[in-house]
Enzyme design. Sequence first.
Site, PDB file in Angstrom:
ATOM      1  N   SER A 143       0.835  -1.214   0.000  1.00 57.99           N
ATOM      2  CA  SER A 143       0.000   0.000   0.000  1.00 57.99           C
ATOM      3  C   SER A 143       0.862   1.253   0.000  1.00 57.99           C
ATOM      4  CB  SER A 143      -0.878   0.013   1.247  1.00 57.99           C
ATOM      5  OG  SER A 143      -1.748  -1.085   1.222  1.00 57.99           O
ATOM      6  N   GLU A 381      -4.250  -2.514  -7.130  1.00 58.31           N
ATOM      7  CA  GLU A 381      -4.423  -1.107  -7.536  1.00 58.31           C
ATOM      8  C   GLU A 381      -4.889  -0.254  -6.355  1.00 58.31           C
ATOM      9  OE1 GLU A 381      -4.245   0.304 -11.120  1.00 58.31           O
ATOM     10  OE2 GLU A 381      -2.843  -1.339 -10.883  1.00 58.31           O
ATOM     11  N   GLY A 382      -4.535  -0.667  -5.159  1.00 59.52           N
ATOM     12  CA  GLY A 382      -4.919   0.069  -3.948  1.00 59.52           C
ATOM     13  C   GLY A 382      -6.091  -0.593  -3.254  1.00 59.52           C
ATOM     14  N   THR A 383      -5.884  -0.979  -1.991  1.00 56.88           N
ATOM     15  CA  THR A 383      -6.931  -1.691  -1.255  1.00 56.88           C
ATOM     16  C   THR A 383      -8.114  -0.756  -0.944  1.00 56.88           C
ATOM     17  OG1 THR A 383      -5.988  -1.077   0.869  1.00 56.88           O
ATOM     18  CG2 THR A 383      -5.221  -3.165  -0.083  1.00 56.88           C
TER      19      THR A 383
HETATM   20  C1  LIG Z   1      -3.342 -11.381  -7.479  1.00 57.72           C
HETATM   21  C2  LIG Z   1      -2.568 -10.112  -7.271  1.00 57.72           C
HETATM   22  C3  LIG Z   1      -2.158  -9.374  -8.368  1.00 57.72           C
HETATM   23  C4  LIG Z   1      -1.409  -8.208  -8.173  1.00 57.72           C
HETATM   24  N1  LIG Z   1      -0.944  -7.527  -9.284  1.00 57.72           N
HETATM   25  C5  LIG Z   1      -0.045  -6.525  -9.090  1.00 57.72           C
HETATM   26  C6  LIG Z   1       0.629  -5.946 -10.212  1.00 57.72           C
HETATM   27  O1  LIG Z   1       0.374  -6.270 -11.387  1.00 57.72           O
HETATM   28  N2  LIG Z   1       1.579  -5.017  -9.968  1.00 57.72           N
HETATM   29  C7  LIG Z   1       1.896  -4.609  -8.696  1.00 57.72           C
HETATM   30  O2  LIG Z   1       2.780  -3.771  -8.535  1.00 57.72           O
HETATM   31  N3  LIG Z   1       1.252  -5.115  -7.615  1.00 57.72           N
HETATM   32  C8  LIG Z   1       0.297  -6.067  -7.788  1.00 57.72           C
HETATM   33  N4  LIG Z   1      -0.324  -6.637  -6.698  1.00 57.72           N
HETATM   34  C9  LIG Z   1      -0.016  -6.151  -5.352  1.00 57.72           C
HETATM   35  C10 LIG Z   1      -1.147  -5.358  -4.740  1.00 57.72           C
HETATM   36  O3  LIG Z   1      -1.272  -4.117  -5.386  1.00 57.72           O
HETATM   37  C11 LIG Z   1      -0.854  -5.233  -3.233  1.00 57.72           C
HETATM   38  O4  LIG Z   1      -1.081  -6.508  -2.670  1.00 57.72           O
HETATM   39  C12 LIG Z   1      -1.723  -4.195  -2.565  1.00 57.72           C
HETATM   40  O5  LIG Z   1      -1.326  -2.908  -2.965  1.00 57.72           O
HETATM   41  C13 LIG Z   1      -1.641  -4.278  -1.040  1.00 57.72           C
HETATM   42  O6  LIG Z   1      -0.329  -4.317  -0.610  1.00 57.72           O
HETATM   43  P1  LIG Z   1       0.125  -5.425   0.455  1.00 57.72           P
HETATM   44  O7  LIG Z   1      -0.345  -6.742  -0.049  1.00 57.72           O
HETATM   45  O8  LIG Z   1       1.566  -5.246   0.706  1.00 57.72           O
HETATM   46  O9  LIG Z   1      -0.690  -5.115   1.770  1.00 57.72           O
HETATM   47  P2  LIG Z   1      -0.337  -4.015   2.886  1.00 57.72           P
HETATM   48  O10 LIG Z   1       0.007  -2.726   2.257  1.00 57.72           O
HETATM   49  O11 LIG Z   1       0.654  -4.605   3.820  1.00 57.72           O
HETATM   50  O12 LIG Z   1      -1.735  -3.866   3.603  1.00 57.72           O
HETATM   51  C14 LIG Z   1      -2.236  -4.829   4.539  1.00 57.72           C
HETATM   52  C15 LIG Z   1      -3.577  -4.330   5.065  1.00 57.72           C
HETATM   53  O13 LIG Z   1      -3.395  -3.070   5.759  1.00 57.72           O
HETATM   54  C16 LIG Z   1      -4.231  -2.069   5.206  1.00 57.72           C
HETATM   55  N5  LIG Z   1      -3.536  -0.791   5.232  1.00 57.72           N
HETATM   56  C17 LIG Z   1      -2.282  -0.527   4.763  1.00 57.72           C
HETATM   57  N6  LIG Z   1      -1.974   0.785   4.953  1.00 57.72           N
HETATM   58  C18 LIG Z   1      -3.073   1.346   5.541  1.00 57.72           C
HETATM   59  C19 LIG Z   1      -3.378   2.682   5.962  1.00 57.72           C
HETATM   60  N7  LIG Z   1      -2.497   3.679   5.835  1.00 57.72           N
HETATM   61  N8  LIG Z   1      -4.583   2.896   6.526  1.00 57.72           N
HETATM   62  C20 LIG Z   1      -5.473   1.888   6.678  1.00 57.72           C
HETATM   63  N9  LIG Z   1      -5.237   0.613   6.287  1.00 57.72           N
HETATM   64  C21 LIG Z   1      -4.051   0.353   5.731  1.00 57.72           C
HETATM   65  C22 LIG Z   1      -4.490  -2.519   3.767  1.00 57.72           C
HETATM   66  O14 LIG Z   1      -5.684  -1.981   3.281  1.00 57.72           O
HETATM   67  C23 LIG Z   1      -4.574  -4.037   3.968  1.00 57.72           C
HETATM   68  O15 LIG Z   1      -5.857  -4.396   4.379  1.00 57.72           O
HETATM   69  C24 LIG Z   1      -1.112  -7.772  -6.860  1.00 57.72           C
HETATM   70  C25 LIG Z   1      -1.553  -8.508  -5.765  1.00 57.72           C
HETATM   71  C26 LIG Z   1      -2.248  -9.665  -5.938  1.00 57.72           C
HETATM   72  C27 LIG Z   1      -2.667 -10.454  -4.724  1.00 57.72           C
END
Ligand SMILES: Cc1cc2nc3c(=O)[nH]c(=O)nc-3n(C[C@H](O)[C@H](O)[C@H](O)COP(=O)(O)OP(=O)(O)OC[C@H]3O[C@@H](n4cnc5c(N)ncnc54)[C@H](O)[C@@H]3O)c2cc1C
Length: 404
Positions: A143, A381-383
Site C-alpha cells: 500500500s 491497484e490500492g486496497t
Molecule cells: C493477485 C494479485 C495481483 C497483483 N498484481 C499486481 C501488479 O500487477 N503489480 C503490482 O505492482 N502489484 C500487484 N499486486 C499487489 C497489490 O497491489 C498489493 O497486494 C496491494 O497494494 C496491497 O499491498 P500489500 O499486499 O503489501 O498489503 P499491505 O500494504 O501490507 O496492507 C495490509 C492491510 O493493511 C491495510 N492498510 C495498509 N496501509 C493502511 C493505511 N495507511 N490505513 C489503513 N489501512 C491500511 C491494507 O488496506 C490491507 O488491508 C497484486 C496482488 C495480488 C494479490
Amino acid sequence: MAINLDDPKRFRPLVGQAHQVAMNMLRPISRKYDKAEHEYPKELDMLAAMIDGLSESGASEGAGAAGVKRSEDDGDGAVRNGTNLASVMSIAEMCWGDVGLALTIPRQGLGNAAIAAVANEEQSQRFKGRWAAMAITEPGAGSDSANIRSSARLDGDHYVLNGEKIFITAGGRADIVVVWASLDAARGRSAIKSFVVEKGTPGMQLVRLDHKLGIRASDTATILFTDCRVPRENLLGSPEIDSKQGFGGVMQTFDNTRPVVAAMALGVGRASLERTRELLRQRGILGGYERALFGSTAAEAELYRMDAELEAARLLTIKAAWMADNGIPNSKEASMAKAKAGRVANFITLRCLQLCAASGVTETELLEKWARDSKILDIFEGTQQIQLLIIARRLLGKGSQELR
Ligand SMILES: Cc1cc2nc3c(=O)[nH]c(=O)nc-3n(C[C@H](O)[C@H](O)[C@H](O)COP(=O)(O)OP(=O)(O)OC[C@H]3O[C@@H](n4cnc5c(N)ncnc54)[C@H](O)[C@@H]3O)c2cc1C
C-alpha cells in the site's frame, strides 16, 4: 459540461462485441483455466489478434486496459466520450465473462495503461503493440508504494536496476515490464520513476509464480532485478527529480486504471446477480417484476438492493472514466469508483453464493469461482482502505504526510 448517463451510442457495438466474446470465448474456458493454474490460455491469442485488428482499423477504441489514457483539455468546452469510457464499458463486459482471463489477454496489461499515461510520443510508438505488465509492489512496500526500495542508477547510456518485485500480474507472460524504481532514495517519492524492461534482459530473473485464491488464469510473478541494464530512453516521462511534482507523474497511472478495475468488479458482480436470478427462478423462488414490492420474497428484496448498489458503483465508474476523457482531474472519483465497486462486488458475489446455497458452493456453477475472483478487485491497484484514505485526503484537502 453536462453528463449524460446513457451509454454513448457509438460504444454500443463495441460493448456488444465484448459481450459476445465474453459469452462465447471466455465463459466456455473459465473453469478449465481456473483448474489449470499457470497454464497459458492459448485460446486468448486469437482474441488478442481480433482486438489488435479492431484497433488498427479504428473500428474500436479502448477495447482493453491498453486504451486508457488521459486526454488533454483543449479548452473548446466540447464533451468527449473517449477511450477511458470505451475501456471501462468493454472491460465490464469481458469480466462478466471471466476476470482472470480478461487480465491475461495479450497486449492489454496494466503496464500498457502506465505507458499510455506517462510515455512521451516516441516511447508510445516504440512500445506500441507490446504486452506490458506493471511492477510496483515489493516485499516491504505494498500500500505504501512511496516506500519502494528498488533502485535505478544512471551509468553511461543505461540505468542499472536492482530490487525485488512481487505480485506482478502477467509478469511471466508479458513482453515488457514497467518497473518502479528510485533514482535517489534520499530524495523520497519524487525520485521514483518507471522504467520499461524487456523480457529476457540480463539481470532480470523470474523467480516464481504464485498459487492464488482466485483469478487463477492470470499469472502473478515475482521478479528479481540484479544489475539489470536498461537503456536510458526507457525511463518513462521526465528523468528530472522534481520535488514540487512529487509522486504525481507515476501516480497518474492510477487515475486511469482504477476505473478499469472498478469496471472488472461491475462485470463479475453482474454475472453473479444474473446467474443467481436464473437459479432462483428455476426453483420458483423468484417471481417477476409484476408482483408488488411488498409481495416480494426476502431473496427478491435482497437482489433489488444489490442491483441498486451495483448501479451506484456503475455510475461512479462511468463518471471517473468520463472525467479522464475530458481532461478533468479525477483522482478522488477514480478512488470512489474503485472503493465502491470493489466492495459491492465482494459483497454481491458472496451473497449470491449464499442465496443459491448448495449450487453456490459447488463447481457445477461458476458462482463460487466468481466469489473467489472478485476478492482481488478490492485489493490490487490500492486496497479498499487505501481508496478511502485517498478520498478523505481529497475531501479534507490534506496531503499524504498529514493523513496516512
Ligand atoms: C493477485 C494479485 C495481483 C497483483 N498484481 C499486481 C501488479 O500487477 N503489480 C503490482 O505492482 N502489484 C500487484 N499486486 C499487489 C497489490 O497491489 C498489493 O497486494 C496491494 O497494494 C496491497 O499491498 P500489500 O499486499 O503489501 O498489503 P499491505 O500494504 O501490507 O496492507 C495490509 C492491510 O493493511 C491495510 N492498510 C495498509 N496501509 C493502511 C493505511 N495507511 N490505513 C489503513 N489501512 C491500511 C491494507 O488496506 C490491507 O488491508 C497484486 C496482488 C495480488 C494479490
